[in-house]
Write a protein that holds these residues in place. Structure first.
Motif, PDB file in Angstrom:
ATOM      1  N   LEU A   1      -1.941  -0.523   4.391  1.00  0.00           N
ATOM      2  CA  LEU A   1      -2.841  -1.013   3.356  1.00  0.00           C
ATOM      3  C   LEU A   1      -2.693  -0.189   2.078  1.00  0.00           C
ATOM      4  CD1 LEU A   1      -5.013  -3.258   3.184  1.00  0.00           C
ATOM      5  CD2 LEU A   1      -6.718  -1.515   3.726  1.00  0.00           C
ATOM      6  N   ALA A   2      -2.509   1.102   2.246  1.00  0.00           N
ATOM      7  CA  ALA A   2      -2.349   1.987   1.099  1.00  0.00           C
ATOM      8  C   ALA A   2      -1.037   1.755   0.358  1.00  0.00           C
ATOM      9  CB  ALA A   2      -2.438   3.445   1.547  1.00  0.00           C
ATOM     10  N   GLY A   3      -0.107   1.048   0.996  1.00  0.00           N
ATOM     11  CA  GLY A   3       1.180   0.769   0.362  1.00  0.00           C
ATOM     12  C   GLY A   3       1.158  -0.430  -0.570  1.00  0.00           C
ATOM     13  N   VAL A   4       0.011  -1.110  -0.668  1.00  0.00           N
ATOM     14  CA  VAL A   4      -0.093  -2.279  -1.547  1.00  0.00           C
ATOM     15  C   VAL A   4      -0.032  -1.837  -3.007  1.00  0.00           C
ATOM     16  CG1 VAL A   4      -1.604  -4.150  -2.297  1.00  0.00           C
ATOM     17  CG2 VAL A   4      -1.420  -3.603   0.140  1.00  0.00           C
ATOM     18  N   PRO A   5       0.879  -2.397  -3.804  1.00  0.00           N
ATOM     19  CA  PRO A   5       0.987  -2.010  -5.222  1.00  0.00           C
ATOM     20  C   PRO A   5      -0.272  -2.372  -6.004  1.00  0.00           C
ATOM     21  CG  PRO A   5       2.947  -3.204  -4.503  1.00  0.00           C
ATOM     22  CD  PRO A   5       1.920  -3.363  -3.423  1.00  0.00           C
ATOM     23  N   VAL A   6      -0.617  -1.562  -6.971  1.00  0.00           N
ATOM     24  CA  VAL A   6      -1.804  -1.814  -7.782  1.00  0.00           C
ATOM     25  C   VAL A   6      -1.663  -3.105  -8.581  1.00  0.00           C
ATOM     26  CG1 VAL A   6      -1.015  -0.504  -9.799  1.00  0.00           C
ATOM     27  CG2 VAL A   6      -3.461  -0.697  -9.319  1.00  0.00           C
ATOM     28  N   ALA A   7      -0.426  -3.524  -8.852  1.00  0.00           N
ATOM     29  CA  ALA A   7      -0.194  -4.760  -9.600  1.00  0.00           C
ATOM     30  C   ALA A   7      -0.694  -5.989  -8.856  1.00  0.00           C
ATOM     31  CB  ALA A   7       1.292  -4.910  -9.911  1.00  0.00           C
ATOM     32  N   PHE A   8      -0.926  -5.882  -7.549  1.00  0.00           N
ATOM     33  CA  PHE A   8      -1.405  -7.024  -6.768  1.00  0.00           C
ATOM     34  C   PHE A   8      -2.801  -7.466  -7.205  1.00  0.00           C
ATOM     35  CE2 PHE A   8       1.244  -7.210  -2.622  1.00  0.00           C
ATOM     36  CZ  PHE A   8       2.415  -7.180  -3.359  1.00  0.00           C
TER      37      PHE A   8
END
Length: 326
Positions: A12-19
């Motif tokens: 979950l922490a690997g989700v890019p902030v751009a999402f």
């Protein structure tokens, strides 16, 4: 079980902030359908459903971003210092301000509390990123349409959301900050596009952001002046329609990049274009807006619907995170 939980949190922490752009697009489309519900009674249901879906996406992404700061802090800081992803990081507060407006349909106190937090987030983050930009040393390759987001996108959405909560005078200040920042940045972005090497394929979808400033400014303006359909806002719509036509002309070139989450860059602009057209038709019905209002709403719905389907397909294939590189 503990290992499974820790692995889930790490993923979950690997989700890019751009999402966060996904939440922005869905929530913005829900606002366009809300105006459609006022124009055509019985069509308010899509707004409620889209609002609920947008809030769910936003909540998951916010949880993922908080997890990133807990377990991958170095990656979180890296996004904020990267010339490209730092601008995209402002999609976090933008989506949160839109979420706060959507929450008004269910609870004003909850929406107001969220809006205040989002406003503080956008001001701190926007000034920090845009202030760094003013220090210079930016390579032309890093000047994309994403640079609109810290000073233009955040301020215009802050102005629009301020009006929703009744803080019109504050909203006018944000509108001025966003509007004049847009005018200052536009020529620089065009200059980079015209005189330097073409954007890499992976970054071309970011051109979708180019559609947003004029029409988001129009939505902000009409939020601050609820009865207005004057010459100025019609000019903003005209420029937005011109940018939409330009995006269609460039689409074959942009589509050389296979589908990726970066295509969500188009969602805010197309949703705001529909929203603005619907508002103008609501306030000053005419033959042109009678044609454009349903046309832009259908187009925005198709674009966001296609983005949702494409994103679900990438997630099903396990390629969502690997396809997110820009």
């Amino acid at each position: 079980m503990p290992n499974s939980v820790s692995e889930f949190i790490d993923r979950l922490a690997g989700v890019p902030v751009a999402f966060f752009g996904m939440a922005v697009g869905v929530l913005a489309l829900s606002q366009a359908w809300l105006v459609a519900g006022r124009l055509w009674p019985g069509m308010a249901h899509p707004s409620h459903w889209l609002g609920a879906v947008g809030l769910l996406i936003w909540a998951v992404l916010l949880l993922a971003y908080l997890c990133k700061w807990c377990v991958r802090r170095a990656a979180a800081w890296s996004e904020l210092y990267d010339p490209l992803t730092s601008s995209l990081a402002t999609l976090g507060p933008i989506s949160t301000m839109l979420a706060s407006v959507t929450l008004l349909a269910w609870s004003r106190p909850a929406g107001l509390a969220l809006w205040i937090a989002a406003l503080a987030w956008q001001m701190v983050l926007g000034l920090w990123i845009y202030g760094r930009f003013w220090k210079g040393g930016n390579a032309p390759a890093n000047v994309t349409a994403a640079v609109y987001l810290p000073a233009v996108g955040q301020n215009l959405v802050a102005g629009m959301s301020s009006a929703a909560f009744g803080w019109t005078e504050l909203g006018v200040l944000f509108f001025g900050a966003g509007m004049f920042s847009w005018l200052a940045l536009e020529s620089m972005i065009l200059g980079r596009a015209a005189t330097h090497t073409p954007l890499p394929e992976a970054q071309r979808p970011l051109l979708g952001i180019q559609l947003a400033p004029a029409v988001v400014a129009g939505v902000c303006y009409t939020s601050l002046r609820p009865e207005s359909a004057d010459f100025f806002v019609q000019m903003l719509l005209g420029y937005g329609l011109y940018q939409a036509a330009l995006a269609l002309r460039l689409l074959p070139w942009i589509l050389q990049q296979r589908f990726a989450p970066s295509y969500w860059s188009f969602s805010f602009g197309v949703a705001a274009l529909a929203n603005l057209t619907l508002r103008l038709h609501e306030r000053s019905p005419g033959t042109l807006t009678a044609v454009l209002a349903p046309l832009t709403l259908a187009g925005a719905s198709l674009v966001v619907g296609g983005l949702l389907l494409g994103t679900v397909r990438l997630a099903w294939q396990g390629r969502l995170l690997s396809a997110a590189v820009v």
